[in-house]
Scaffold this motif. Structure first.
Motif, PDB file in Angstrom:
ATOM      1  N   MET A  83      58.217  51.926  88.254  1.00 38.37           N
ATOM      2  CA  MET A  83      58.213  52.256  86.836  1.00 38.37           C
ATOM      3  C   MET A  83      57.042  51.577  86.143  1.00 38.37           C
ATOM      4  SD  MET A  83      60.721  54.297  86.344  1.00 38.37           S
ATOM      5  CE  MET A  83      60.927  54.240  84.568  1.00 38.37           C
ATOM      6  N   PRO A  84      56.425  52.231  85.160  1.00 42.18           N
ATOM      7  CA  PRO A  84      55.319  51.588  84.424  1.00 42.18           C
ATOM      8  C   PRO A  84      55.816  50.400  83.623  1.00 42.18           C
ATOM      9  CG  PRO A  84      55.979  53.666  83.382  1.00 42.18           C
ATOM     10  CD  PRO A  84      56.714  53.593  84.682  1.00 42.18           C
ATOM     11  N   ARG A  85      54.936  49.437  83.420  1.00 41.88           N
ATOM     12  CA  ARG A  85      55.301  48.214  82.717  1.00 41.88           C
ATOM     13  C   ARG A  85      54.924  48.248  81.234  1.00 41.88           C
ATOM     14  NH1 ARG A  85      56.631  43.913  85.996  1.00 41.88           N
ATOM     15  NH2 ARG A  85      56.415  44.261  88.220  1.00 41.88           N
ATOM     16  N   SER A  86      53.835  48.905  80.900  1.00 48.62           N
ATOM     17  CA  SER A  86      53.387  48.890  79.512  1.00 48.62           C
ATOM     18  C   SER A  86      54.227  49.837  78.664  1.00 48.62           C
ATOM     19  CB  SER A  86      51.909  49.286  79.423  1.00 48.62           C
ATOM     20  OG  SER A  86      51.737  50.639  79.802  1.00 48.62           O
ATOM     21  N   LEU A  87      54.251  49.553  77.361  1.00 45.52           N
ATOM     22  CA  LEU A  87      55.032  50.371  76.433  1.00 45.52           C
ATOM     23  C   LEU A  87      54.440  51.769  76.303  1.00 45.52           C
ATOM     24  CD1 LEU A  87      57.497  50.137  74.597  1.00 45.52           C
ATOM     25  CD2 LEU A  87      55.985  49.471  72.734  1.00 45.52           C
ATOM     26  N   TYR A  88      53.103  51.871  76.296  1.00 46.79           N
ATOM     27  CA  TYR A  88      52.455  53.174  76.187  1.00 46.79           C
ATOM     28  C   TYR A  88      52.788  54.048  77.393  1.00 46.79           C
ATOM     29  CZ  TYR A  88      49.600  52.082  72.091  1.00 46.79           C
ATOM     30  OH  TYR A  88      49.178  51.794  70.825  1.00 46.79           O
ATOM     31  N   ALA A  89      52.708  53.479  78.599  1.00 46.77           N
ATOM     32  CA  ALA A  89      52.991  54.264  79.800  1.00 46.77           C
ATOM     33  C   ALA A  89      54.441  54.730  79.829  1.00 46.77           C
ATOM     34  CB  ALA A  89      52.673  53.431  81.041  1.00 46.77           C
ATOM     35  N   ARG A  90      55.360  53.869  79.404  1.00 45.68           N
ATOM     36  CA  ARG A  90      56.761  54.281  79.371  1.00 45.68           C
ATOM     37  C   ARG A  90      56.995  55.370  78.324  1.00 45.68           C
ATOM     38  NH1 ARG A  90      60.502  48.868  80.337  1.00 45.68           N
ATOM     39  NH2 ARG A  90      59.529  48.249  82.317  1.00 45.68           N
ATOM     40  N   ALA A  91      56.293  55.284  77.208  1.00 44.30           N
ATOM     41  CA  ALA A  91      56.425  56.328  76.189  1.00 44.30           C
ATOM     42  C   ALA A  91      55.904  57.666  76.710  1.00 44.30           C
ATOM     43  CB  ALA A  91      55.666  55.920  74.923  1.00 44.30           C
ATOM     44  N   VAL A  92      54.780  57.623  77.435  1.00 46.44           N
ATOM     45  CA  VAL A  92      54.249  58.857  78.026  1.00 46.44           C
ATOM     46  C   VAL A  92      55.242  59.432  79.029  1.00 46.44           C
ATOM     47  CG1 VAL A  92      52.425  59.774  79.493  1.00 46.44           C
ATOM     48  CG2 VAL A  92      51.852  58.223  77.646  1.00 46.44           C
ATOM     49  N   LEU A  93      55.853  58.565  79.831  1.00 46.29           N
ATOM     50  CA  LEU A  93      56.835  59.044  80.804  1.00 46.29           C
ATOM     51  C   LEU A  93      58.039  59.676  80.112  1.00 46.29           C
ATOM     52  CD1 LEU A  93      57.615  59.164  83.807  1.00 46.29           C
ATOM     53  CD2 LEU A  93      58.714  56.940  83.517  1.00 46.29           C
ATOM     54  N   ILE A  94      58.487  59.057  79.018  1.00 48.96           N
ATOM     55  CA  ILE A  94      59.632  59.605  78.286  1.00 48.96           C
ATOM     56  C   ILE A  94      59.291  60.966  77.685  1.00 48.96           C
ATOM     57  CG2 ILE A  94      61.105  59.243  76.273  1.00 48.96           C
ATOM     58  CD1 ILE A  94      60.948  56.244  76.855  1.00 48.96           C
ATOM     59  N   ARG A 125      51.911  57.111  69.584  1.00 45.23           N
ATOM     60  CA  ARG A 125      50.938  56.017  69.616  1.00 45.23           C
ATOM     61  C   ARG A 125      50.849  55.336  68.258  1.00 45.23           C
ATOM     62  NH1 ARG A 125      44.662  57.187  70.723  1.00 45.23           N
ATOM     63  NH2 ARG A 125      44.930  58.068  68.642  1.00 45.23           N
ATOM     64  N   ASN A 126      50.903  56.102  67.193  1.00 44.44           N
ATOM     65  CA  ASN A 126      50.886  55.493  65.863  1.00 44.44           C
ATOM     66  C   ASN A 126      52.133  54.656  65.612  1.00 44.44           C
ATOM     67  OD1 ASN A 126      48.413  56.675  65.231  1.00 44.44           O
ATOM     68  ND2 ASN A 126      49.367  58.524  64.410  1.00 44.44           N
ATOM     69  N   GLN A 127      53.258  55.057  66.220  1.00 43.50           N
ATOM     70  CA  GLN A 127      54.477  54.286  66.050  1.00 43.50           C
ATOM     71  C   GLN A 127      54.477  53.020  66.911  1.00 43.50           C
ATOM     72  OE1 GLN A 127      56.794  55.153  63.700  1.00 43.50           O
ATOM     73  NE2 GLN A 127      55.229  56.683  63.217  1.00 43.50           N
ATOM     74  N   LEU A 128      53.796  53.070  68.061  1.00 47.96           N
ATOM     75  CA  LEU A 128      53.761  51.916  68.958  1.00 47.96           C
ATOM     76  C   LEU A 128      52.691  50.906  68.572  1.00 47.96           C
ATOM     77  CD1 LEU A 128      54.222  53.637  72.440  1.00 47.96           C
ATOM     78  CD2 LEU A 128      55.949  52.551  71.011  1.00 47.96           C
ATOM     79  N   ARG A 158      50.551  45.265  67.871  1.00 53.58           N
ATOM     80  CA  ARG A 158      49.946  44.242  67.024  1.00 53.58           C
ATOM     81  C   ARG A 158      50.868  43.036  66.900  1.00 53.58           C
ATOM     82  NH1 ARG A 158      50.121  46.199  62.192  1.00 53.58           N
ATOM     83  NH2 ARG A 158      48.929  44.488  61.319  1.00 53.58           N
ATOM     84  N   LEU A 159      52.175  43.289  66.772  1.00 53.95           N
ATOM     85  CA  LEU A 159      53.134  42.185  66.699  1.00 53.95           C
ATOM     86  C   LEU A 159      53.141  41.387  68.004  1.00 53.95           C
ATOM     87  CD1 LEU A 159      55.443  40.631  65.371  1.00 53.95           C
ATOM     88  CD2 LEU A 159      57.012  42.434  66.147  1.00 53.95           C
ATOM     89  N   GLY A 166      53.926  46.335  59.685  1.00 59.24           N
ATOM     90  CA  GLY A 166      53.699  47.752  59.466  1.00 59.24           C
ATOM     91  C   GLY A 166      54.589  48.565  60.374  1.00 59.24           C
ATOM     92  N   GLY A 167      54.516  49.891  60.224  1.00 62.89           N
ATOM     93  CA  GLY A 167      55.296  50.777  61.078  1.00 62.89           C
ATOM     94  C   GLY A 167      56.666  51.086  60.512  1.00 62.89           C
ATOM     95  N   ALA A 168      57.601  51.371  61.411  1.00 60.88           N
ATOM     96  CA  ALA A 168      58.959  51.730  61.009  1.00 60.88           C
ATOM     97  C   ALA A 168      59.681  50.535  60.379  1.00 60.88           C
ATOM     98  CB  ALA A 168      59.746  52.256  62.214  1.00 60.88           C
ATOM     99  N   ILE A 169      60.837  50.817  59.797  1.00 64.11           N
ATOM    100  CA  ILE A 169      61.587  49.774  59.083  1.00 64.11           C
ATOM    101  C   ILE A 169      61.965  48.644  60.033  1.00 64.11           C
ATOM    102  CG2 ILE A 169      63.710  49.299  57.820  1.00 64.11           C
ATOM    103  CD1 ILE A 169      63.626  52.126  56.744  1.00 64.11           C
ATOM    104  N   GLU A 170      62.421  49.014  61.250  1.00 58.07           N
ATOM    105  CA  GLU A 170      62.830  47.982  62.196  1.00 58.07           C
ATOM    106  C   GLU A 170      61.640  47.121  62.633  1.00 58.07           C
ATOM    107  OE1 GLU A 170      65.625  51.348  62.203  1.00 58.07           O
ATOM    108  OE2 GLU A 170      63.446  51.151  62.405  1.00 58.07           O
ATOM    109  N   VAL A 171      60.487  47.757  62.829  1.00 58.96           N
ATOM    110  CA  VAL A 171      59.294  46.999  63.237  1.00 58.96           C
ATOM    111  C   VAL A 171      58.824  46.104  62.093  1.00 58.96           C
ATOM    112  CG1 VAL A 171      56.939  47.180  64.125  1.00 58.96           C
ATOM    113  CG2 VAL A 171      58.657  48.845  64.818  1.00 58.96           C
TER     114      VAL A 171
END
Length: 439
Positions: free
Chosen positions: A10-21, A182-185, A190-191, A209-214
């Motif tokens: 499985m990919p480790r980075s958040l971007y790669a996992r988002a692409v997989l999803i 990508r804009n959401q991630l 940055r955090l 910045g970003g969503a309320i939870e972020v």
């Protein structure tokens, strides 16, 4: 247990996992719809159309069965082929079937050929070339008959269009979704970068910045960072103030002891020296790694200077190995204090100190080894705590400290986003202390 093998792939980075999803459901949907469309709809419709075309061809061949010449046969079927919108002709003696080139994306053509061969026993060949016409070559008692008919009568028109359209819009929608994802991630990245930099002793500008939870997580991080910075500042000011205020009465005590006879002043002078040593250790511990901002330095050059200064101070220290090269973002004064403390401990409890440096693309390791008694494994965690003394497990004859040496080193390592690890020296048999810092 059964899912552990999957984690390594499985990919480790958040971007790669988002692409997989995003991509995996689209691919599964295309496969399911494509297979269902080809098997349940396209193949059934094609079978019905080829069956109808085969009956028309049987009608033509039956009509010309009683003809004695090719001209009589053509005349007999002229009305039928006109009604069926076909063309018919007999091939010459030296003429063979003209198959031509089939379109590479015409994936339904093999089924058309198989169905026609199954239903027409006298069929010799089927030509499905690029274009709108199809040719059937039938074996008759008068020779090889070529029948030309509309390709659309054998299978649906352009059966690939649905799949091509699905793939085209799937690529477009996936690309749009990825840009939005990508804009959401990006605020999460940055955090993560700000938290990692703060863990390594650096403060980088960051705004939630970003969503309320972020945004909530970012605001909580800023509050936590400010609270930690205040606590560090208060600790430094408190220890520095206490240590500084105690220097004045110590100085008066030294002056008073200098006026007493030597035999009376010696025990008191020893107590004053121990208090002075304790205050100096307090000051070092209060400063920690807060001396100046991180700088780009060459670890090898810095370590050689530290070892050379230790040798000039009378310590038996040597730089035995250097692996790797390059620069790193460090606080040179804090690193110098940490390595000097390790060298001091090494020569206090042993006879010599051997220093080594190892640099990889991801980490830097400063290692100090000695030939002393070392620290038992069950006491190494306690050894790095402030004011912890393990002299009974070491060598009491070589002097004792105030229990802040390894605590200072551990504090400096954590301030750089690293860790202090204690072990046994395989080469010298004493303590092996590693400062491991991420690059």
């Amino acid at each position: 247990m059964s899912s552990r093998w999957l984690k390594s792939y499985m990919p480790r980075s958040l971007y790669a996992r988002a692409v997989l999803i995003l991509v995996l459901p689209v691919i599964v949907l295309l496969l399911v719809v494509g297979v269902a469309f080809i098997q349940k709809h396209l193949e059934d419709v094609t079978a019905q159309m080829t069956s109808a075309a085969a009956r028309e061809v049987d009608l033509i061949t039956d009509t010309m069965a009683d003809a004695e010449t090719q001209h009589q046969a053509i005349a007999a079927i002229r009305q039928d082929i006109a009604s069926l919108e076909m063309k018919a002709r007999f091939l010459g003696i030296n003429e063979g079937p003209d198959i031509g080139y089939r379109r590479w994306y015409d994936f339904i053509a093999p089924q058309v050929e198989a169905d026609l061969h199954e239903q027409l026993l006298d069929l010799v060949a089927v030509a499905l070339p690029t274009g709108d016409q199809a040719r059937l070559y039938m074996r008759t008692h008068l020779g090889l008959l070529e029948l030309t008919l509309d390709r659309r009568r054998l299978s649906p028109t352009a059966p690939h269009q649905l799949i091509v359209t699905m793939v085209f819009f799937a690529v477009i929608m996936t690309s749009i979704s990825f840009l939005y994802m990508r804009n959401q991630l990006r605020p999460i990245t940055r955090l993560a970068n700000a938290a990692q930099a703060f863990g390594r002793g650096r403060v980088v500008p960051y705004s939630p910045g970003g969503a309320i939870e972020v945004r909530a997580a970012g605001s909580a991080f800023l509050d936590m960072r400010a609270r930690i910075e205040r606590q560090m500042e208060q600790r430094t000011l408190m220890l520095s103030g206490v240590s500084h205020d105690l220097r004045t009465p110590l100085t008066r005590l030294k002056l008073g002891l200098s006026m007493l006879p030597e035999d009376e002043a010696a025990p008191l002078q020893q107590d004053v020296d121990e208090m002075q040593l304790l205050l100096d250790a307090f000051l070092d511990f209060s400063r920690g790694a807060a001396e100046g901002p991180p700088e780009t330095v060459q670890p090898e050059v810095l370590l050689r200077q530290i070892v050379e200064d230790a040798r000039r101070a009378g310590h038996e220290a040597s730089l035995v190995s250097v692996e790797g090269e390059g620069t790193a973002l460090l606080r040179p004064t804090a690193i110098r204090r940490a390595v000097e403390n390790l060298i001091g401990n090494a020569v206090r409890y042993g006879n010599k100190a051997e220093v080594s440096l190892s640099m990889t693309p991801k980490t830097i390791r400063f290692r100090v080894e000695d030939d002393g008694p070392g620290i038992p494994q069950d006491q190494r965690t306690e050894a790095v705590k402030p004011f912890s003394r393990l002299d009974p497990a070491r060598n009491q004859n070589q002097g004792s400290g105030v229990g802040l040496g390894l605590a200072i080193v551990s504090d400096i390592a954590r301030a750089h986003g690293g860790v202090l690890r204690l072990g046994k020296s395989e080469r010298l048999g004493g303590l092996c202390a590693d400062i491991i810092i991420g690059r």
